[in-house]
Motif scaffolding. Structure first.
Motif, PDB file in Angstrom:
ATOM      1  N   GLU A 197       8.718   4.955   2.767  1.00  0.00           N
ATOM      2  CA  GLU A 197       9.995   4.283   2.996  1.00  0.00           C
ATOM      3  C   GLU A 197      11.176   5.054   2.430  1.00  0.00           C
ATOM      4  N   ASP A 198      10.961   5.874   1.408  1.00  0.00           N
ATOM      5  CA  ASP A 198      12.069   6.624   0.809  1.00  0.00           C
ATOM      6  C   ASP A 198      12.347   7.938   1.539  1.00  0.00           C
ATOM      7  N   GLY A 199      11.676   8.171   2.657  1.00  0.00           N
ATOM      8  CA  GLY A 199      11.919   9.358   3.465  1.00  0.00           C
ATOM      9  C   GLY A 199      10.922  10.482   3.260  1.00  0.00           C
ATOM     10  N   ARG A 200      10.078  10.377   2.249  1.00  0.00           N
ATOM     11  CA  ARG A 200       9.056  11.408   2.050  1.00  0.00           C
ATOM     12  C   ARG A 200       7.936  11.211   3.057  1.00  0.00           C
ATOM     13  N   PHE A 201       7.205  12.284   3.290  1.00  0.00           N
ATOM     14  CA  PHE A 201       6.053  12.241   4.189  1.00  0.00           C
ATOM     15  C   PHE A 201       4.907  12.944   3.494  1.00  0.00           C
ATOM     16  N   LEU A 202       3.836  12.199   3.196  1.00  0.00           N
ATOM     17  CA  LEU A 202       2.665  12.800   2.581  1.00  0.00           C
ATOM     18  C   LEU A 202       1.870  13.533   3.643  1.00  0.00           C
ATOM     19  N   VAL A 203       1.459  14.732   3.321  1.00  0.00           N
ATOM     20  CA  VAL A 203       0.676  15.543   4.247  1.00  0.00           C
ATOM     21  C   VAL A 203      -0.284  16.397   3.428  1.00  0.00           C
ATOM     22  N   ALA A 204      -1.441  16.673   3.983  1.00  0.00           N
ATOM     23  CA  ALA A 204      -2.442  17.490   3.300  1.00  0.00           C
ATOM     24  C   ALA A 204      -1.872  18.877   3.033  1.00  0.00           C
ATOM     25  N   PRO A 205      -2.203  19.484   1.896  1.00  0.00           N
ATOM     26  CA  PRO A 205      -1.677  20.808   1.572  1.00  0.00           C
ATOM     27  C   PRO A 205      -1.955  21.859   2.651  1.00  0.00           C
ATOM     28  N   GLU A 206      -3.158  21.787   3.254  1.00  0.00           N
ATOM     29  CA  GLU A 206      -3.501  22.766   4.294  1.00  0.00           C
ATOM     30  C   GLU A 206      -2.578  22.608   5.504  1.00  0.00           C
ATOM     31  N   LEU A 242       0.803  -1.220   0.000  1.00  0.00           N
ATOM     32  CA  LEU A 242       0.000   0.000   0.000  1.00  0.00           C
ATOM     33  C   LEU A 242       0.839   1.276   0.000  1.00  0.00           C
ATOM     34  N   LYS A 243       2.120   1.159   0.293  1.00  0.00           N
ATOM     35  CA  LYS A 243       2.987   2.338   0.353  1.00  0.00           C
ATOM     36  C   LYS A 243       3.987   2.326  -0.791  1.00  0.00           C
ATOM     37  N   GLN A 244       5.096   1.665  -0.585  1.00  0.00           N
ATOM     38  CA  GLN A 244       6.152   1.602  -1.585  1.00  0.00           C
ATOM     39  C   GLN A 244       6.811   0.231  -1.555  1.00  0.00           C
ATOM     40  N   ARG A 245       7.312  -0.166  -2.705  1.00  0.00           N
ATOM     41  CA  ARG A 245       8.065  -1.412  -2.805  1.00  0.00           C
ATOM     42  C   ARG A 245       9.453  -1.087  -3.328  1.00  0.00           C
ATOM     43  N   CYS A 246      10.439  -1.802  -2.827  1.00  0.00           N
ATOM     44  CA  CYS A 246      11.804  -1.666  -3.346  1.00  0.00           C
ATOM     45  C   CYS A 246      11.916  -2.475  -4.622  1.00  0.00           C
ATOM     46  N   GLU A 247      12.443  -1.842  -5.655  1.00  0.00           N
ATOM     47  CA  GLU A 247      12.643  -2.508  -6.930  1.00  0.00           C
ATOM     48  C   GLU A 247      14.064  -2.258  -7.399  1.00  0.00           C
ATOM     49  N   ILE A 248      14.620  -3.217  -8.103  1.00  0.00           N
ATOM     50  CA  ILE A 248      15.950  -3.062  -8.679  1.00  0.00           C
ATOM     51  C   ILE A 248      15.784  -2.731 -10.151  1.00  0.00           C
ATOM     52  N   GLN A 249      16.312  -1.584 -10.545  1.00  0.00           N
ATOM     53  CA  GLN A 249      16.250  -1.155 -11.937  1.00  0.00           C
ATOM     54  C   GLN A 249      17.616  -0.655 -12.355  1.00  0.00           C
ATOM     55  N   GLY A 250      18.153  -1.261 -13.390  1.00  0.00           N
ATOM     56  CA  GLY A 250      19.452  -0.830 -13.887  1.00  0.00           C
ATOM     57  C   GLY A 250      20.563  -0.979 -12.865  1.00  0.00           C
ATOM     58  N   GLY A 251      20.467  -1.956 -12.004  1.00  0.00           N
ATOM     59  CA  GLY A 251      21.506  -2.202 -11.008  1.00  0.00           C
ATOM     60  C   GLY A 251      21.405  -1.346  -9.761  1.00  0.00           C
ATOM     61  N   SER A 252      20.358  -0.531  -9.651  1.00  0.00           N
ATOM     62  CA  SER A 252      20.189   0.271  -8.441  1.00  0.00           C
ATOM     63  C   SER A 252      18.793   0.046  -7.851  1.00  0.00           C
ATOM     64  N   VAL A 253      18.694   0.283  -6.571  1.00  0.00           N
ATOM     65  CA  VAL A 253      17.431   0.090  -5.862  1.00  0.00           C
ATOM     66  C   VAL A 253      16.659   1.401  -5.839  1.00  0.00           C
TER      67      VAL A 253
END
Length: 92
Positions: A70-79, A14-25
């Protein structure tokens, strides 16, 4: 956006999944995150099958419009973001 909920659905589904693309996560946003970021409708199919640990995550997103990713972002309402920015400026 659409999510099919099963008993095996986890927070990562429901949030994020780690994927390997081009040799990087990299972290790939899942449907609820994409819906929240882009202002789209989210269809939850089978929500009655969700495990107890998944429900608070969805509840926080729907009621408070907040989610730590998981990537360090935090979703928050604009208000809320604007309020936090104002409060931060006033306290400095």
């Amino acid at each position: 956006e659409h999510v099919g909920i099963t008993r095996d659905t986890s927070e990562a589904d429901l949030k994020q999944r780690c994927e390997i693309q081009g040799g990087s996560v990299r972290h790939a946003d899942q449907a609820p995150v994409r819906a929240a970021i882009h202002g789209r409708v989210l269809v939850l199919e089978g929500i009655e099958k969700a495990e107890r640990n998944v429900l608070p995550l969805l509840n926080n997103l729907f009621e408070n419009r907040e989610m730590a990713l998981e990537d360090g972002r935090f979703l928050v309402a604009p208000e809320r973001a604007a309020q936090l920015q104002r409060d931060g400026v006033e306290s400095e």
